[in-house]
Motif scaffolding. Structure first.
Motif, PDB file in Angstrom:
ATOM      1  N   LYS A   1     -22.773  43.980  34.069  1.00  0.00           N
ATOM      2  CA  LYS A   1     -21.870  44.780  33.232  1.00  0.00           C
ATOM      3  C   LYS A   1     -22.162  46.263  33.395  1.00  0.00           C
ATOM      4  O   LYS A   1     -21.253  47.104  33.379  1.00  0.00           O
TER       5      LYS A   1
ATOM      6  N   ARG B   1     -34.031  49.418  21.220  1.00  0.00           N
ATOM      7  CA  ARG B   1     -33.599  50.346  22.275  1.00  0.00           C
ATOM      8  C   ARG B   1     -34.410  51.629  22.211  1.00  0.00           C
ATOM      9  O   ARG B   1     -34.874  52.122  23.247  1.00  0.00           O
TER      10      ARG B   1
ATOM     11  N   GLY C   1     -28.330  49.482  26.977  1.00  0.00           N
ATOM     12  CA  GLY C   1     -27.147  49.677  26.119  1.00  0.00           C
ATOM     13  C   GLY C   1     -26.255  48.433  26.102  1.00  0.00           C
ATOM     14  O   GLY C   1     -25.738  48.045  25.046  1.00  0.00           O
ATOM     15  N   LYS C   2     -26.080  47.824  27.256  1.00  0.00           N
ATOM     16  CA  LYS C   2     -25.238  46.601  27.351  1.00  0.00           C
ATOM     17  C   LYS C   2     -25.887  45.452  26.577  1.00  0.00           C
ATOM     18  O   LYS C   2     -25.191  44.647  25.955  1.00  0.00           O
TER      19      LYS C   2
ATOM     20  N   ASP D   1     -30.910  48.353  17.733  1.00  0.00           N
ATOM     21  CA  ASP D   1     -31.005  49.797  18.020  1.00  0.00           C
ATOM     22  C   ASP D   1     -32.453  50.258  18.012  1.00  0.00           C
ATOM     23  O   ASP D   1     -32.860  51.118  18.800  1.00  0.00           O
TER      24      ASP D   1
ATOM     25  N   VAL E   1     -27.701  45.773  23.952  1.00  0.00           N
ATOM     26  CA  VAL E   1     -27.460  46.068  22.529  1.00  0.00           C
ATOM     27  C   VAL E   1     -26.045  45.636  22.165  1.00  0.00           C
ATOM     28  O   VAL E   1     -25.802  44.989  21.137  1.00  0.00           O
ATOM     29  N   GLU E   2     -25.064  45.990  23.029  1.00  0.00           N
ATOM     30  CA  GLU E   2     -23.659  45.588  22.810  1.00  0.00           C
ATOM     31  C   GLU E   2     -23.526  44.072  22.707  1.00  0.00           C
ATOM     32  O   GLU E   2     -22.739  43.543  21.935  1.00  0.00           O
ATOM     33  N   MET E   3     -24.302  43.351  23.549  1.00  0.00           N
ATOM     34  CA  MET E   3     -24.235  41.885  23.572  1.00  0.00           C
ATOM     35  C   MET E   3     -24.966  41.255  22.387  1.00  0.00           C
ATOM     36  O   MET E   3     -24.962  40.031  22.211  1.00  0.00           O
TER      37      MET E   3
END
Length: 568
Positions: free
Chosen positions: A61, A25, A12-13, A22, A15-17
């Motif tokens: 993170k 993931r 998830g981190k 998606d 993907v955020e970065m």
């Protein structure tokens, strides 16, 4: 098998970065293989072309701990002052800094909860956790990393530039712009300064260049470099002290004012000596720390009895005070401390030195230049015409300087100088050998102080023990005392760099002239007879003073015997 909780958060981190989409993931979540543990890292690196460092940042993170790049952290002996190295190695942690009362510690395992509590108990400080890669921490404990701590990057550059080439490196090709060599020379000096080094030795061997530091009087090997680097490194050091880089057959002496070459605020000078050796030129550099002030007399290791006697002598209106001992025995520091103690606006003090090691406020100091004829003898002659009260001469090394020194002491000046002899009584024979008449020596000499520096046993890890029968015999003969003494811990501790010793302390043999001693000098008595007379007059020998330091728990019996042989 679905991703574990922590692995899901890591993905998830990423993907955020913006490092995974998606869709990627979803593919990882539905992946048929078990992606717990290191398997996820392997998939991310091999299939998704992510770097180990990016995955490491995402993991940090995910667990809510700040990431820390340990591979760029420089390990020094001081790193393990608070947390022992063995503990760090066993639990894969590394202390990387301190903010107020909080210790910053890098952990390989962010879920370990008992270790921070142990560290807090051990140090009495709060612990702030940082996350580091396990491999990076392990690398810091390898032998190679320890040996060349702080030099990895520059050694790598030098290896790339010089290691594979078969051509020799000519000094003429070395300029101010030769990057790796400039970095290496600066790094060696900076690292030596922070390690508390007194001398840096750069020695050419047949196939390697060895860099050694002298710390607390003992040489330790710091670095090994390819032999081809030697001429370039020596040439760079010569450029720094304005020596002739084309002259490789003769020894040369120079001085480096290091603040011209560094932006780290290190205000030191280095006294540099080069010499042609069998495998190339060698260099020895003595570090002169201009920010270090002279020590007070009480911190030099004088016993209470010797300190009282010495303070009386340096306040005499005229006469000669001589300090003797080998190079590096603390003579200069004692002289400077004595001058600092008696310095006042009513006194005119002149010094002739080679080199000026420390600058003293309110004292006029003169640097010798033998090339232009400014020697100790010529400086001394000029001083006698400048109305001084106290004169310090760096060293009496010839008949002319000795004669003028005696003359100055006999004509109302207090003259302080140094001489190379083994002990105080043998100084008389040395002056006689120089051609000074015994009656001139006896009428000018106030006192002779022989000295040495011994390593202090580490206060943190020293071990109390009972003396062996031989040690007991020596103690009883020298001091009329025997009791428990201390020895150095075999493996030492982080405070002392695992050596068992930290810092040094002076031992002194103070021979004050008495009527009986003056009579003995005038009769031309042997050194052994003069020693007996001085001991009857209250002189404690170097051996006795060294054992006094053993009794007081300042040093060990091994160190005392290694420095001064027992009295006959």
């Amino acid at each position: 098998m679905p991703l574990g909780k922590i692995q899901t958060v890591i993905v998830g981190k990423l993907v955020e970065m913006g490092r995974l989409s998606d869709g990627q993931r979803e593919a990882l979540v539905r992946h048929p293989a078990d992606l717990n543990g290191d398997a996820l890292d392997k998939i991310l690196i091999d299939e998704y072309r992510l770097t180990p460092f990016l995955i490491f940042v995402a993991r940090a993170k995910a667990v809510g701990v700040a990431p820390f790049n340990v591979s760029r952290w420089r390990v020094t002996p001081q790193t393990f002052e608070r947390i022992p190295q063995d503990f760090c190695q066993e639990h894969l942690v590394l202390p990387v800094g301190q903010v107020g009362e909080t210790l910053l510690v890098a952990f390989a395992n962010p879920f370990e909860v008992s270790i921070p509590a142990k560290i807090q108990e051990m140090t009495g400080m709060k612990v702030a956790r940082l996350l580091a890669r396990e491999k990076a921490i392990k690398d810091k404990f390898t032998k190679e990393s320890q040996t060349a701590a702080g030099f990895e990057d520059v050694v790598k550059q030098i290896g790339a530039e010089f290691g594979t080439s078969g051509d020799s490196i000519e000094e003429e090709n070395v300029t101010e712009d030769s990057g790796p060599i400039i970095q290496l020379s600066n790094r060696i000096i900076e690292d030596a300064y922070f390690a508390g080094t007194s001398d840096i030795h750069i020695e050419p061997w047949e196939k390697e260049i060895i860099v050694r530091y002298r710390i607390d009087g003992v040489c330790i090997e710091k670095l090994r470099l390819p032999a081809k680097v030697g001429p370039s490194l020596v040439a760079r050091l010569k450029i720094m002290c304005n020596l002739d880089i084309s002259e490789r057959r003769l020894p040369q002496d120079g001085r480096i004012v290091f603040k011209q070459y560094t932006k780290k605020g290190i205000d030191i000078d280095l006294r540099v000596s080069t010499a042609p050796l069998n495998h190339g030129e060698g260099v020895v550099m003595r570090i002169l720390d201009k920010q270090k002030s002279t020590l007070p007399m009480t911190a030099l290791g004088f016993s209470e009895e010797n300190l009282a006697k010495y303070r009386d002598v340096i306040r005499q209106p005229y006469g000669m005070i001589l300090h003797c001992g080998p190079t590096g025995s603390g003579k200069s520091m004692t002289l400077y401390s004595a001058l600092n103690e008696i310095n006042s606006p009513e006194l005119v003090i002149r010094t002739a030195e080679d080199p000026i090691e420390y600058t003293l406020a309110g004292i006029n100091q003169m640097q010798m230049h033998r090339q232009i004829g400014l020697t100790f003898a010529s400086a001394l002659r000029s001083f006698l015409r400048q109305d001084p009260d106290i004169i310090l001469v760096g060293e009496i090394r010839d008949k002319e300087t000795a004669n003028i020194s005696v003359e100055a002491a006999l004509t109302g000046h207090l003259l302080i100088s140094t001489l190379h002899t083994n002990d105080a009584p043998s100084t008389i024979a040395r002056l006689t050998d120089m051609g000074i008449e015994p009656f001139m020596i006896s009428s000018s000499l106030l006192c002779v102080c022989a000295q040495r520096l011994m390593r202090r046993v580490c206060k943190t890890c020293k071990i109390q023990t009972d003396p062996t029968p031989r040690e007991k015999e020596l103690l009883e003969k020298a001091l009329g005392w025997s009791g428990p003494i201390h020895k150095a811990a075999p493996k030492g501790c982080p405070k002392c760099g695992n050596s068992g010793y930290k810092g040094r302390v002076g031992i002194h043999e103070l021979m004050i002239t008495t009527e009986e001693l003056i009579e003995g000098i005038n009769k031309g008595m042997e050194t052994s007879e003069l020693k007996k007379i001085a001991m009857r007059g209250g002189m404690k020998t170097l051996h006795q003073d060294s054992l006094l330091k053993v009794k007081d728990g300042l040093t060990t019996m091994e160190e005392a015997i290694a420095n001064v042989p027992p009295d006959l």
